[in-house]
Design an enzyme around this catalytic site. Structure first.
Site, mmCIF file in Angstrom:
data_model
loop_
_atom_site.group_PDB
_atom_site.id
_atom_site.type_symbol
_atom_site.label_atom_id
_atom_site.label_comp_id
_atom_site.label_asym_id
_atom_site.label_seq_id
_atom_site.Cartn_x
_atom_site.Cartn_y
_atom_site.Cartn_z
ATOM 1 C CG HIS A 1 0.520 1.496 -9.195
ATOM 2 N ND1 HIS A 1 0.053 1.394 -8.119
ATOM 3 C CD2 HIS A 1 -0.546 2.407 -9.923
ATOM 4 C CE1 HIS A 1 -0.879 1.908 -7.876
ATOM 5 N NE2 HIS A 1 -1.467 2.438 -8.757
ATOM 6 C CG ASP B 1 -1.962 0.924 1.194
ATOM 7 O OD1 ASP B 1 -2.358 1.449 0.042
ATOM 8 O OD2 ASP B 1 -2.451 1.199 2.247
ATOM 9 N NE ARG C 1 -7.044 1.794 -6.196
ATOM 10 C CZ ARG C 1 -5.977 2.067 -5.715
ATOM 11 N NH1 ARG C 1 -5.005 2.241 -6.463
ATOM 12 N NH2 ARG C 1 -5.816 1.613 -4.478
ATOM 13 N NE ARG D 1 -3.165 -1.638 4.466
ATOM 14 C CZ ARG D 1 -4.345 -1.662 4.048
ATOM 15 N NH1 ARG D 1 -5.084 -2.597 4.334
ATOM 16 N NH2 ARG D 1 -4.769 -0.691 3.182
ATOM 17 C CG LEU E 1 10.015 -16.601 -2.205
ATOM 18 C CD1 LEU E 1 9.797 -16.629 -0.917
ATOM 19 C CD2 LEU E 1 10.308 -15.271 -2.758
ATOM 20 C CD1 TRP F 1 -12.294 -5.649 -10.407
ATOM 21 C CD2 TRP F 1 -11.406 -5.009 -12.104
ATOM 22 N NE1 TRP F 1 -11.630 -6.643 -10.626
ATOM 23 C CE2 TRP F 1 -11.100 -6.122 -12.060
ATOM 24 C CE3 TRP F 1 -11.061 -4.215 -13.443
ATOM 25 C CZ2 TRP F 1 -10.470 -6.950 -12.906
ATOM 26 C CZ3 TRP F 1 -10.399 -4.836 -14.276
ATOM 27 C CH2 TRP F 1 -10.041 -6.302 -14.025
ATOM 28 C CD GLU G 1 2.104 -13.073 16.122
ATOM 29 O OE1 GLU G 1 2.059 -12.058 16.604
ATOM 30 O OE2 GLU G 1 1.498 -14.042 16.873
ATOM 31 N NE ARG H 1 -1.624 6.356 1.217
ATOM 32 C CZ ARG H 1 -1.738 5.707 2.147
ATOM 33 N NH1 ARG H 1 -1.725 5.833 3.398
ATOM 34 N NH2 ARG H 1 -2.035 4.569 1.979
ATOM 35 C CB SER I 1 -8.399 -5.867 -4.011
ATOM 36 O OG SER I 1 -8.840 -4.471 -4.150
HETATM 37 C C1 FPP Z 1 -1.687 0.230 -3.400
HETATM 38 O O1 FPP Z 1 -1.326 1.306 -3.559
HETATM 39 C C2 FPP Z 1 -1.213 -0.606 -4.473
HETATM 40 C C3 FPP Z 1 -2.008 -1.207 -5.637
HETATM 41 C C4 FPP Z 1 -3.237 -0.942 -5.841
HETATM 42 C C5 FPP Z 1 -1.142 -1.799 -6.857
HETATM 43 C C6 FPP Z 1 -0.137 -2.702 -6.284
HETATM 44 C C7 FPP Z 1 0.650 -3.398 -7.601
HETATM 45 C C8 FPP Z 1 1.985 -3.350 -7.565
HETATM 46 C C9 FPP Z 1 2.960 -2.894 -6.466
HETATM 47 C C10 FPP Z 1 2.471 -3.974 -8.790
HETATM 48 C C11 FPP Z 1 2.835 -5.436 -8.713
HETATM 49 C C12 FPP Z 1 3.232 -6.132 -9.974
HETATM 50 C C13 FPP Z 1 3.443 -7.429 -10.266
HETATM 51 C C14 FPP Z 1 3.701 -7.835 -11.418
HETATM 52 C C15 FPP Z 1 2.762 -8.605 -8.897
HETATM 53 P P1 FPP Z 1 -2.563 2.632 -3.613
HETATM 54 O O2 FPP Z 1 -2.521 2.968 -5.079
HETATM 55 O O3 FPP Z 1 -3.469 2.215 -3.038
HETATM 56 O O4 FPP Z 1 -1.735 3.618 -2.784
HETATM 57 P P2 FPP Z 1 -2.507 4.828 -2.016
HETATM 58 O O5 FPP Z 1 -3.324 4.468 -0.928
HETATM 59 O O6 FPP Z 1 -1.274 5.631 -1.465
HETATM 60 O O7 FPP Z 1 -3.286 5.644 -3.022
#
Ligand code: FPP
Length: 252
Positions: free
Chosen positions: A46, A29, A80, A197, A140, A78, A216, A33, A74
């Site tokens: 991202h 997360d 967004r 988180r 892993l 969708w 945990e 921001r 998640s």
């Molecule tokens: C949440 O941050 C993040 C996401 C919704 C996307 C996470 C995806 C990636 C890091 C890419 C992963 C790639 C692969 C190939 C697995 P947010 O956008 O909700 O942040 P915010 O709360 O600050 O707006």
């Protein structure tokens, strides 16, 4: 069907004798921001999130973690703007393609959880290719949650279970909590020992609802794109100091 005893929670020890979590799950997360604070686009956030994931995969492999599960998209994401969803789909493809050789080299096995059918065709193909090309790897296990929601996963498990009850493959009397675990997308993966988180929020957001019964939790205010090896090491060290009782009176 693969047998998954959800009570399987054995942990390896590090050189100090403290336990290393077998399975770490991360709610990545704070990408938006992080980007906003730098005057960058959310997509840039991202992208930086993918770079953080790369660092964390490497660190987990080196620190002896066996399973890493990350929440990438998640069932609620969708909602967004279409432009952000499309950019994320393209990023999954790009990241999977450019990063796959490194994952193969690191002996990482890729899995996914969630319902891929709603993703763009290229995203589905990239994911399936990554799973197929890493199926024989023994290091892993990196599980990517894509179009994933804990409630949707449980509903999917119900449908499969009811089908098998109807066809007589299993009987009602046989159904216990291990049976349920085996019908989830995570079948065969031990429950997370530690859920991380970043970015300050302290909620589960529909992630692995069934599986976190005895996990945990570790939180940090840092945004995911800033997360690095030291953070994962700090979370693991903190985990090593906790006494897990699983509802009993402790291990003594
Ligand atoms: C949440 O941050 C993040 C996401 C919704 C996307 C996470 C995806 C990636 C890091 C890419 C992963 C790639 C692969 C190939 C697995 P947010 O956008 O909700 O942040 P915010 O709360 O600050 O707006």
């Amino acid at each position: 069907m693969m047998v998954n005893d959800s009570s399987f929670n054995s942990q390896a020890g590090d050189e100090t004798g403290r336990s290393i979590p077998t399975h770490i799950a991360i709610i990545m997360d704070g990408n938006g921001r992080w980007a906003q604070a730098r005057g960058l686009s959310r997509t840039e956030g991202h992208r930086a999130g993918v770079r953080a994931l790369r660092r964390v995969v490497q660190a987990c492999g080196e620190l002896g973690v066996r399973y890493l599960t990350v929440y990438a998209f998640s069932t609620e994401n969708w909602r967004r703007p279409v432009s952000e969803v499309s950019a994320l789909m393209r990023l999954f493809v790009e990241a999977m393609e450019s990063y796959l050789p490194e994952l193969v080299e690191r002996n990482v096995r890729i899995r996914y959880i969630g319902d891929l059918t709603r993703l763009t065709r290229p995203a589905q193909l990239a994911m399936q290719k990554a799973v197929a090309e890493t199926a024989g790897n023994t290091g892993l296990t990196l599980t990517v949650a894509l179009n994933y929601g804990g409630r949707a996963e449980i509903a999917r498990a119900f449908r499969r279970l009811f089908d098998d009850l109807e066809s007589g493959k299993i009987t009602l009397a046989e159904v216990d909590d291990n049976t349920v675990s085996n019908y989830l997308d995570t079948a065969g993966i031990p429950d997370p020992d530690l859920v991380i988180r970043p970015a300050g929020e302290k909620r589960l957001s529909n992630f692995l609802l069934w599986q976190v019964a005895y996990s945990e939790f570790w939180f940090t205010d840092k945004y995911w794109p800033d997360f690095d090896r030291d953070d994962i090491a700090a979370a693991i060290a903190d985990f090593g100091r906790r006494q897990r009782r699983f509802g009993g009176l402790g291990e003594e």
